[in-house]
Design a protein around this motif. Structure first.
Motif, PDB file in Angstrom:
ATOM      1  N   PRO A  56       0.827  -1.216   0.000  1.00 18.26           N
ATOM      2  CA  PRO A  56       0.000   0.000   0.000  1.00 18.26           C
ATOM      3  C   PRO A  56       0.859   1.262   0.000  1.00 18.26           C
ATOM      4  N   GLY A  57       0.476   2.235  -0.815  1.00 19.98           N
ATOM      5  CA  GLY A  57       1.163   3.520  -0.811  1.00 19.98           C
ATOM      6  C   GLY A  57       0.969   4.239   0.512  1.00 19.98           C
ATOM      7  N   ASP A  58       1.952   5.021   0.899  1.00 19.56           N
ATOM      8  CA  ASP A  58       1.936   5.615   2.234  1.00 19.56           C
ATOM      9  C   ASP A  58       0.804   6.612   2.445  1.00 19.56           C
ATOM     10  N   ARG A  59       0.406   7.345   1.431  1.00 23.66           N
ATOM     11  CA  ARG A  59      -0.543   8.425   1.651  1.00 23.66           C
ATOM     12  C   ARG A  59      -1.930   8.131   1.086  1.00 23.66           C
ATOM     13  N   ASP A  60      -2.244   8.646  -0.106  1.00 20.69           N
ATOM     14  CA  ASP A  60      -3.621   8.633  -0.604  1.00 20.69           C
ATOM     15  C   ASP A  60      -4.217   7.235  -0.687  1.00 20.69           C
ATOM     16  N   HIS A  66       3.478   8.761  11.036  1.00 20.21           N
ATOM     17  CA  HIS A  66       2.020   8.745  11.071  1.00 20.21           C
ATOM     18  C   HIS A  66       1.414   8.539   9.688  1.00 20.21           C
ATOM     19  N   GLU A  67       2.108   7.816   8.820  1.00 22.98           N
ATOM     20  CA  GLU A  67       1.589   7.601   7.477  1.00 22.98           C
ATOM     21  C   GLU A  67       0.335   6.716   7.517  1.00 22.98           C
ATOM     22  N   PRO A  68      -0.663   7.032   6.693  1.00 22.34           N
ATOM     23  CA  PRO A  68      -1.892   6.216   6.679  1.00 22.34           C
ATOM     24  C   PRO A  68      -1.650   4.742   6.353  1.00 22.34           C
ATOM     25  N   VAL A  87       7.897   9.667   1.328  1.00 23.88           N
ATOM     26  CA  VAL A  87       7.032  10.841   1.210  1.00 23.88           C
ATOM     27  C   VAL A  87       7.761  12.079   1.701  1.00 23.88           C
ATOM     28  N   ARG A  88       8.475  11.939   2.794  1.00 26.78           N
ATOM     29  CA  ARG A  88       9.214  13.071   3.363  1.00 26.78           C
ATOM     30  C   ARG A  88      10.672  13.113   2.916  1.00 26.78           C
ATOM     31  N   GLY A  89      11.130  12.025   2.297  1.00 25.36           N
ATOM     32  CA  GLY A  89      12.495  12.011   1.796  1.00 25.36           C
ATOM     33  C   GLY A  89      13.555  11.948   2.874  1.00 25.36           C
ATOM     34  N   ARG A  90      13.314  11.212   3.954  1.00 26.62           N
ATOM     35  CA  ARG A  90      14.323  11.115   5.007  1.00 26.62           C
ATOM     36  C   ARG A  90      14.322   9.717   5.615  1.00 26.62           C
ATOM     37  N   GLN A  91      15.471   9.365   6.142  1.00 26.71           N
ATOM     38  CA  GLN A  91      15.636   8.071   6.787  1.00 26.71           C
ATOM     39  C   GLN A  91      14.927   8.059   8.135  1.00 26.71           C
ATOM     40  N   VAL A  92      14.332   6.911   8.472  1.00 28.13           N
ATOM     41  CA  VAL A  92      13.606   6.749   9.735  1.00 28.13           C
ATOM     42  C   VAL A  92      14.004   5.418  10.350  1.00 28.13           C
ATOM     43  N   ALA A  93      14.208   5.429  11.660  1.00 28.52           N
ATOM     44  CA  ALA A  93      14.417   4.191  12.416  1.00 28.52           C
ATOM     45  C   ALA A  93      13.379   4.153  13.524  1.00 28.52           C
ATOM     46  N   LEU A  94      12.534   3.131  13.524  1.00 29.24           N
ATOM     47  CA  LEU A  94      11.452   2.986  14.495  1.00 29.24           C
ATOM     48  C   LEU A  94      11.755   1.802  15.404  1.00 29.24           C
TER      49      LEU A  94
END
Length: 562
Positions: free
Chosen positions: A37-41, A483-485, A549-556
Motif C-alpha cells: 500500500p502507498g503511504d498516503r492517498d 504517522h503515514e496512513p 514521502v518526506r524524503g528522510r531516513q527513519v528508524a522505528l
C-alpha cells in the motif's frame, strides 16, 4: 514481415474488445498484487473503506477517529462491494490492498473499452481501436490502476459520458432517450466519485462547442446547440441528481454540514487558490510533462496536434478539441497540480493521435515537434527503468537485475518504434508501442518496486509487531514520528498516533500490554520521560528505512514495559 502484417490486421480483428482486455491485463497486472500500500492517498482510501466494512456505516467516511470530509463515498462503496464479494467467495480480502485496487483496474478497463466503442462514431473503427490501445499504456493510467482511489473510475465515467455526448453532437436526430439516460446516469455516478469534476468536463466542452458553432455574424448570446436538446437536460439533470443526492443529503445530516464546509471550502477551493499539500505547480506544467505521463503514445499525439488544429472545422475534430482544450487549460490554471488531474482529456487526445496515425493523407508536423516526440519516447523508455535501478542502488546499495532488463527492453522498444517512424508506419508504431511497453512496465512494477524493502516501512513494522506480540489489539499500539496512513491500513484504524516521546511514555504507563514504536528523533525524549515515570523499558526490535514521502531516513524502535 509477419509482425508488420499482424499489426496491420489487428485493427480489423473480429474480437477487438478481447484483444484490448488482454493488452490491458498484460500492462496492468504486473505489480498489482505485489506492490504494498502507498503511504498516503491509497492507504487513506483503503483504510476508510475497511472501516466502513467493519463498522457497517456506509454514509460517514472516517480515517481512524477522524472524519474524512473530502471526497464523496462512491469509490468507497465500490471497494467495499469488491471486499464483500471476495469474502463471500472465501477470499480473505479485507487486509489485502489489491482488493481495494480492483475498482481502479475495472474503471481503467471501462475507459479503454469506451474509447473504442464510443470513439468509432468520431474517428472510425480502426482509428478508435488504435486510440484505445494507445490509452491503455499511458503511464499515468498505468499508475492509477495500481492505486486504490478515485481517478481511474472517474475516467471511466467521463469517457462514457463524453463518448455519448460526441454521438449527440454529430447526429442529434439519431440520439435516443436511452443514450441520453446513460449520459446523465454516468455523470451522476461520477459526482458520487469525485464531486463536480465529472459534469465539469462536458459542461466546458458544451460551452466551447456552443460558442464556436454559433452562426457567423450572430450575437454572442445566440448560441447554436441542437445536440443539447438531444441530451434531454429537462429530465436528465434530475436523473443525474437522483444518483448522487441521497448520499449528499445523508452525509449532510450525519456530519451536521461539516462535509460540505470541508469538502468545498477546504479541499476544492484550497486546490484552486494554493498548492495543497505542497503540490503546487506553474501553468504549463502538464504540457511540460506530457511526454512522460502519456508515454509511450505522446510522441504520436504531439505529431497529430498541428493537423487537428488545422482541421478544427471538422465536427469530430472540433468535438475532440472541445473535450480537451478547456479542461486542460482549467487544470493548468489551478494552483494544485498532480499528474493525473488532466487524465480525463487523454481519451480525446488518443483519438486525435490515432486519427492522424491512420490517415493516409496525414500532414507531417513541424520538425521540432517530431524531435520533441522522439526525445520523449527514447528518454522515458530507457529512463524509467534506469531511474528505478538508480533508486534501488541509492536506497539499498544493490544493482537490480530487473532494472537492467528493463533498460534493455526500453532500448529495444525505442529502436523498433523509431524504425517504424522512419518508414511512416504510424499505425503500426502506435500498436507496437503499446505492446512493447509491457516488458518495460513489468520490469519496474513487478521486478523493482515490490523489492525495494527500505521504502515499505509500514508492512515491515506490522510484521515485526506480529512477531513480538501476535494478536495485539490495534488500540494497544502507539507510534511516534511516523504517522503515514499506510500504518493504519497495516495495523488497524484504532492505533494511537502519538505527538512526541513524552506522549509515548504516557501511553505505555496508561495500561498493561501496550507497545509503542518511537522514531530515532524522539527516542531520547521518550526514554527520559519513561525514566521520570519509573518505567522499565524493554526494546523489541528496530525497523529502519526511507520515508519516501518526506524524503528522510527513519528508524522505528518498538518498546514495551518490562
Amino acid at each position: 514481415m509477419r509482425a508488420a502484417a499482424f499489426l496491420d490486421r489487428l485493427p480489423e480483428t473480429r474480437w477487438p474488445a478481447l484483444w484490448l482486455v488482454a493488452l490491458c491485463l498484460l500492462l496492468w497486472l504486473p505489480g498489482f498484487f505485489t506492490i504494498p500500500p502507498g503511504d498516503r492517498d491509497e492507504s487513506r482510501f483503503a483504510q476508510a473503506t475497511r472501516q466502513m466494512v467493519e463498522s457497517g456505516d456506509y454514509v460517514r467516511i472516517r480515517l481512524g477517529e477522524v472524519e474524512r470530509n473530502k471526497k464523496p463515498a462512491g469509490i468507497h462503496w465500490a471497494q467495499a462491494a469488491v471486499v464483500h464479494g471476495l469474502e463471500a467467495a472465501g477470499v480473505p480480502a479485507r487486509g489485502q490492498i489489491w482488493a481495494y485496487r480492483v475498482p481502479s483496474l475495472l474503471g481503467a478497463l471501462a475507459a479503454v473499452l469506451a474509447t473504442f466503442l464510443l470513439g468509432r462514431a468520431l474517428v472510425g473503427r480502426r482509428a478508435a481501436f488504435v486510440a484505445a490501445a494507445m490509452l491503455a499504456p499511458s503511464m499515468v493510467l498505468v499508475v492509477e490502476t495500481h492505486i486504490a482511489k478515485t481517478d481511474a473510475a472517474l475516467l471511466a465515467s467521463i469517457t462514457i459520458a463524453m463518448g455519448l455526448m460526441g454521438r449527440a453532437y454529430l447526429a442529434p436526430d439519431r440520439f435516443s432517450p436511452t443514450m441520453a439516460a446513460g449520459f446523465w446516469a454516468v455523470l451522476g455516478l461520477g459526482v458520487l466519485l469525485k464531486g463536480p469534476i465529472a459534469p465539469m468536463v462536458p459542461l466546458l466542452a458544451g460551452i466551447t462547442l456552443a460558442v464556436m458553432d454559433r452562426p457567423r455574424g450572430a450575437r454572442f448570446w445566440r448560441l447554436s446547440a441542437p445536440w443539447l436538446a438531444a441530451l434531454r437536460p429537462g429530465w436528465g439533470l434530475p436523473l443525474m441528481a437522483l444518483f448522487a443526492a441521497p448520499w449528499f443529503v445523508a452525509i449532510g445530516i450525519a456530519t451536521e454540514g461539516r462535509f460540505f464546509a470541508e469538502a468545498i471550502g477546504g479541499d476544492m477551493l484550497g486546490k484552486v487558490s494554493s498548492g495543497e499539500e505542497a503540490h503546487w505547480g506553474p501553468p504549463g506544467m502538464y504540457a511540460a510533462i506530457f511526454g512522460i505521463t502519456a508515454f509511450p503514445s505522446a510522441w504520436i499525439v504531439l505529431r497529430a496536434l498541428p493537423q487537428a488544429w488545422a482541421e478544427r472545422m471538422s465536427p469530430p475534430v472540433r468535438f475532440l478539441l472541445a473535450w480537451t482544450v478547456p479542461t486542460w487549460l482549467l487544470f493548468e490554471a489551478v494552483a494544485t497540480k498532480l499528474p493525473h488531474y488532466v487524465l480525463p482529456t487523454f481519451p480525446a487526445l488518443m483519438l486525435l493521435g490515432a486519427r492522424w496515425a491512420m490517415d493516409p493523407l496525414r500532414v507531417a508536423p513541424p520538425r521540432w515537434m517530431g524531435w520533441l516526440g522522439n526525445a520523449a519516447l527514447v528518454g522515458v523508455a530507457v529512463g524509467l527503468p534506469l531511474v528505478a535501478g538508480a533508486a534501488a542502488l541509492h536506497v539499498e546499495g544493490r544493482v537490480e537485475v530487473f532494472a537492467l532488463l528493463g533498460i534493455a527492453a526500453g532500448a529495444a522498444m525505442a529502436w523498433v518504434l523509431l524504425r517504424l517512424a522512419r518508414a511512416q508506419a504510424w499505425g503500426r508504431a502506435a500498436l507496437a508501442g503499446a505492446i512493447l511497453a509491457v516488458p518495460v512496465y513489468a520490469s519496474v512494477l513487478e521486478g523493482v518496486i515490490p523489492r525495494l524493502q527500505a521504502v515499505w516501512l509500514s508492512p515491515r513494522l506490522a510484521a515485526q509487531l506480529a512477531a513480538v506480540a501476535p494478536g495485539l489489539p490495534d488500540e494497544r499500539f502507539g507510534v511516534v514520528g511516523y504517522h503515514e496512513p499506510s500504518l493504519q491500513f497495516a495495523l488497524g484504524g484504532e492505533i494511537r498516533l502519538l505527538r512526541d516521546g513524552a506522549a509515548a511514555a504516557a501511553f505505555l504507563a496508561g495500561g498493561q500490554g501496550r507497545i509503542v514504536a518511537v522514531n530515532d528523533r524522539q527516542e531520547a525524549a521518550f526514554r527520559a520521560a519513561a525514566a521520570e515515570r519509573g518505567l522499565t523499558l524493554r526494546e523489541l526490535g528496530t525497523v529502519a528505512g526511507l520515508n519516501y514521502v518526506r524524503g528522510r531516513q527513519v528508524a522505528l524502535s518498538l518498546f514495551r514495559v518490562d
